[in-house]
Enzyme design. Structure first.
Site, short mmCIF file in Angstrom:
data_model
loop_
_atom_site.label_atom_id
_atom_site.label_comp_id
_atom_site.label_asym_id
_atom_site.label_seq_id
_atom_site.Cartn_x
_atom_site.Cartn_y
_atom_site.Cartn_z
N GLN A 1 0.78 -1.25 0.00
CA GLN A 1 0.00 0.00 0.00
C GLN A 1 0.81 1.30 0.00
O GLN A 1 0.48 2.24 -0.73
CB GLN A 1 -0.96 0.00 1.21
N ARG B 1 6.85 -8.92 -10.24
CA ARG B 1 7.45 -10.23 -10.42
C ARG B 1 6.61 -11.07 -11.40
O ARG B 1 5.39 -11.16 -11.23
CB ARG B 1 7.48 -10.94 -9.07
N ASN C 1 9.47 0.23 -2.11
CA ASN C 1 9.21 0.04 -0.67
C ASN C 1 9.40 -1.42 -0.28
O ASN C 1 8.57 -2.02 0.37
CB ASN C 1 7.82 0.56 -0.26
N PHE C 2 10.56 -1.97 -0.69
CA PHE C 2 10.89 -3.33 -0.28
C PHE C 2 11.48 -3.32 1.12
O PHE C 2 11.79 -2.26 1.68
CB PHE C 2 11.89 -3.96 -1.26
N LYS D 1 11.22 -5.10 9.20
CA LYS D 1 10.16 -4.99 8.18
C LYS D 1 8.92 -4.46 8.89
O LYS D 1 8.69 -4.80 10.05
CB LYS D 1 9.87 -6.36 7.59
N GLU E 1 1.50 -1.55 8.28
CA GLU E 1 0.66 -0.47 8.82
C GLU E 1 0.60 -0.36 10.35
O GLU E 1 0.98 0.64 10.95
CB GLU E 1 -0.76 -0.66 8.26
N ASP F 1 0.60 3.44 6.13
CA ASP F 1 0.79 3.10 4.72
C ASP F 1 0.54 4.29 3.78
O ASP F 1 1.46 4.93 3.31
CB ASP F 1 -0.14 1.95 4.34
N GLY G 1 -7.71 19.58 20.38
CA GLY G 1 -7.22 20.95 20.20
C GLY G 1 -7.73 21.80 21.34
O GLY G 1 -7.98 21.31 22.44
N GLY G 2 -7.92 23.09 21.07
CA GLY G 2 -8.43 23.97 22.10
C GLY G 2 -9.95 23.88 22.24
O GLY G 2 -10.53 24.54 23.10
C1 COA Z 1 6.06 -4.83 3.30
C2 COA Z 1 7.16 -5.79 3.69
C3 COA Z 1 7.07 -6.09 5.19
C4 COA Z 1 6.96 -7.08 2.89
O1 COA Z 1 8.02 -7.94 3.12
P1 COA Z 1 8.27 -9.20 2.18
O2 COA Z 1 6.98 -9.73 1.69
O3 COA Z 1 9.12 -10.14 2.95
O4 COA Z 1 8.98 -8.63 0.89
P2 COA Z 1 10.33 -7.78 0.66
O5 COA Z 1 9.99 -6.38 0.39
O6 COA Z 1 11.30 -7.98 1.78
O7 COA Z 1 10.90 -8.39 -0.70
C5 COA Z 1 11.00 -9.75 -0.92
C6 COA Z 1 12.02 -10.12 -2.00
O8 COA Z 1 11.39 -10.02 -3.28
C7 COA Z 1 12.34 -9.52 -4.21
N1 COA Z 1 11.65 -8.98 -5.38
C8 COA Z 1 10.69 -8.03 -5.41
N2 COA Z 1 10.31 -7.81 -6.68
C9 COA Z 1 11.06 -8.60 -7.47
C10 COA Z 1 11.13 -8.82 -8.87
N3 COA Z 1 10.35 -8.15 -9.71
N4 COA Z 1 12.00 -9.71 -9.31
C11 COA Z 1 12.80 -10.40 -8.49
N5 COA Z 1 12.79 -10.24 -7.14
C12 COA Z 1 11.92 -9.35 -6.65
C13 COA Z 1 13.06 -8.48 -3.39
O9 COA Z 1 14.25 -8.14 -4.00
C14 COA Z 1 13.24 -9.20 -2.06
O10 COA Z 1 14.35 -10.05 -2.19
P3 COA Z 1 15.32 -10.48 -0.98
O11 COA Z 1 14.82 -9.86 0.27
O12 COA Z 1 15.20 -11.97 -0.98
O13 COA Z 1 16.67 -9.99 -1.33
C15 COA Z 1 8.55 -5.17 3.35
O14 COA Z 1 8.59 -4.99 1.96
C16 COA Z 1 8.84 -3.85 4.03
O15 COA Z 1 9.13 -3.79 5.23
N6 COA Z 1 8.82 -2.76 3.27
C17 COA Z 1 9.17 -1.43 3.74
C18 COA Z 1 8.06 -0.78 4.52
C19 COA Z 1 6.76 -0.87 3.79
O16 COA Z 1 6.60 -0.31 2.74
N7 COA Z 1 5.80 -1.58 4.40
C20 COA Z 1 4.52 -1.88 3.81
C21 COA Z 1 3.68 -0.81 3.66
S1 COA Z 1 2.19 -1.24 2.84
#
Ligand code: COA
Length: 423
Positions: free
Chosen positions: A18, A39, A97-98, A138, A141, A173, A255-256
């Site tokens: 999000q 992906r 936002n990975f 990681k 929200e 988010d 607030g006030g």
């Molecule tokens: C949201 C979150 C918790 C999800 O975590 P997750 O599902 O484990 O996913 P990640 O973002 O860590 O990414 C997973 C992997 O997919 C990979 N990936 C993503 N898109 C890809 C693509 N098109 N091709 C190949 N690999 C891809 C990433 O490189 C990552 O690889 P690695 O960690 O193994 O090196 C995490 O992305 C995060 O903390 N983001 C930052 C804060 C945020 O935006 N939070 C969510 C708000 S809605």
């Protein structure tokens, strides 16, 4: 207006869930060419989360990714990396936002990105800011709402429900995405002056904290004064201030101007038969007139905000008594005549059908190739020169061939990438 303000700005939308998608969607509404990079075979996880129609993109995805193009690309395969490098050379902004370090592990460090395109703006959302002692975490929200001060200050301060409480609004988010959008636009203007790109980062904790500004104000006041006079605990439950930690204030105004959620006709069976009523200082006399309480206008126990505070529960009870035979809409129609800041508590069902929101474009119906039409929330920002047109979200990989062709790839190269599942 045929040329939207952000026309010509090309954005690699390497975002998911999000926070990132909310940011890039808004920039797409305002005219940027937003290429959502996903992906192959799977795409953004929200495409399949909480589906309401089997095998069709879920509303979670469609409501956060309108007006974008979708390119599938495995950015860990060498061919995929080469495509991303080309895209970086030709784009203005990359938003991601990975989880922490994911982009670096893919080989796209900030240094490498700058080598490829010194004008590139790299915009990131993370849970915590760089260098923070939690930077490796990681975050979703609700985690951000807890870390940013919203949860500790929201909810009830006594009784069995007195636990830190999460807001339904996406403070962690979408709110972070909106902050990031401001950062990106600032960096674009900066680049017009210097020719150079830069890294723009917004942490979810910071974005939540930025909305908790008045609670940080209250913490400092509490430490100085020892109590918070506008909180519902004052003056009858002063023990709530003893530990000098900003307490939760229920539905208080903050607030006030004291305020509260008040029952209207039907509250016993309708969970949203309420209004929010604000006792605005300079509207005290109109409030007395509206309630038929002219004697309160001159009674020293009511004439100032300070004098009223010990009686605030009695004042709210009097208003509730006055509106107990009126619906929330009837109550607001009475109070609006007296210029009193108030509104009905509106349910999602009511908002979805609200004619004014439809008319203003705040709620729009958009087409979708698989779902048929669906409703989404349109731009909350209105412009005099153009009205953003919301066009719906792309299917997974819908624009892969188009985007690759624009980058100069021929049909055979594209077919080979398909065969190897790079796209
Ligand atoms: C949201 C979150 C918790 C999800 O975590 P997750 O599902 O484990 O996913 P990640 O973002 O860590 O990414 C997973 C992997 O997919 C990979 N990936 C993503 N898109 C890809 C693509 N098109 N091709 C190949 N690999 C891809 C990433 O490189 C990552 O690889 P690695 O960690 O193994 O090196 C995490 O992305 C995060 O903390 N983001 C930052 C804060 C945020 O935006 N939070 C969510 C708000 S809605």
């Amino acid at each position: 207006m045929s040329d939207l303000p952000l026309k010509g700005i090309k954005i690699i939308d390497f975002t998911h869930v999000q926070a990132g998608p909310a940011c890039t969607q808004m920039l797409a509404w305002f005219g940027a060419d937003v290429i959502k990079l996903e992906r192959p075979g799977a795409g953004d996880v929200t495409r399949t989360q909480l589906r309401d129609i089997p095998n069709a993109d879920a509303l979670y995805f469609t409501m956060l990714n309108s007006n974008k193009r979708s390119l599938t690309l495995n950015t860990k395969a060498p061919e995929g990396k080469a495509v991303l490098e080309k895209l970086i050379r030709e784009s203005d902004v990359m938003v991601e936002n990975f989880g922490p370090g994911a982009l670096d592990r893919m080989g796209f460090t900030w240094e490498r990105i700058q080598e490829l395109n010194p004008g590139m703006i790299l915009a990131s959302v993370k849970g915590f800011s760089e260098g923070h002692h939690y930077e490796d975490l990681k975050v979703y929200e609700n985690v951000a709402q807890c870390a940013g001060g919203a949860a500790s200050t929201t909810g009830w301060w006594k009784g069995e429900n007195s636990v830190p409480t999460i807001s339904a609004a996406a403070l962690g988010d979408s709110n972070t995405g909106m902050h990031l959008a401001i950062g990106i636009l600032t960096a674009i203007i900066g680049r017009q002056k210097t020719g150079k790109g830069q890294k723009v980062a917004c942490s979810m904790q910071d974005a939540v904290l930025n909305l908790c500004r008045v609670k940080m104000r209250d913490q400092q006041r509490l430490e100085k004064v020892g109590y918070l006079e506008e909180y519902p605990q004052y003056p009858h439950e002063m023990e709530a201030f003893a530990d000098k930690v900003t307490p939760r204030g229920g539905n208080a105004g903050g607030g006030g101007q004291p305020g509260w959620i008040l029952k209207c006709k039907g509250w016993e069976t309708d969970p949203n038969a309420y209004i929010y009523f604000t006792v605005q200082g300079h509207a005290w006399e109109p409030i007395c007139d509206a309630l038929g309480k002219p004697e309160w206008k001159t009674d020293p126990a009511y004439t100032t905000a300070k004098a009223r505070q010990p009686h605030i529960d009695e004042i709210f009870a009097t208003i509730e008594d006055f509106i107990k035979d009126k619906t929330k809409f009837e109550a607001v129609d009475i109070f609006r005549k007296f210029d009193i800041p108030c509104a009905p508590v509106l349910s999602m069902k009511e908002l979805l059908r609200d004619e004014s929101l439809r008319k203003s474009g705040s709620i729009v119906e958009v087409p979708h190739k698989e779902r048929g039409s669906y409703f989404t929330i349109g731009s909350p920002i209105k412009f005099s020169a153009f009205k953003p047109s919301i066009t719906g979200s792309p299917l997974l990989g819908e624009h892969s061939e188009q985007v690759l062709a624009e980058l100069g790839y021929g049909a055979e190269q594209i077919a080979a990438m398909k065969a190897k599942e790079v796209i």
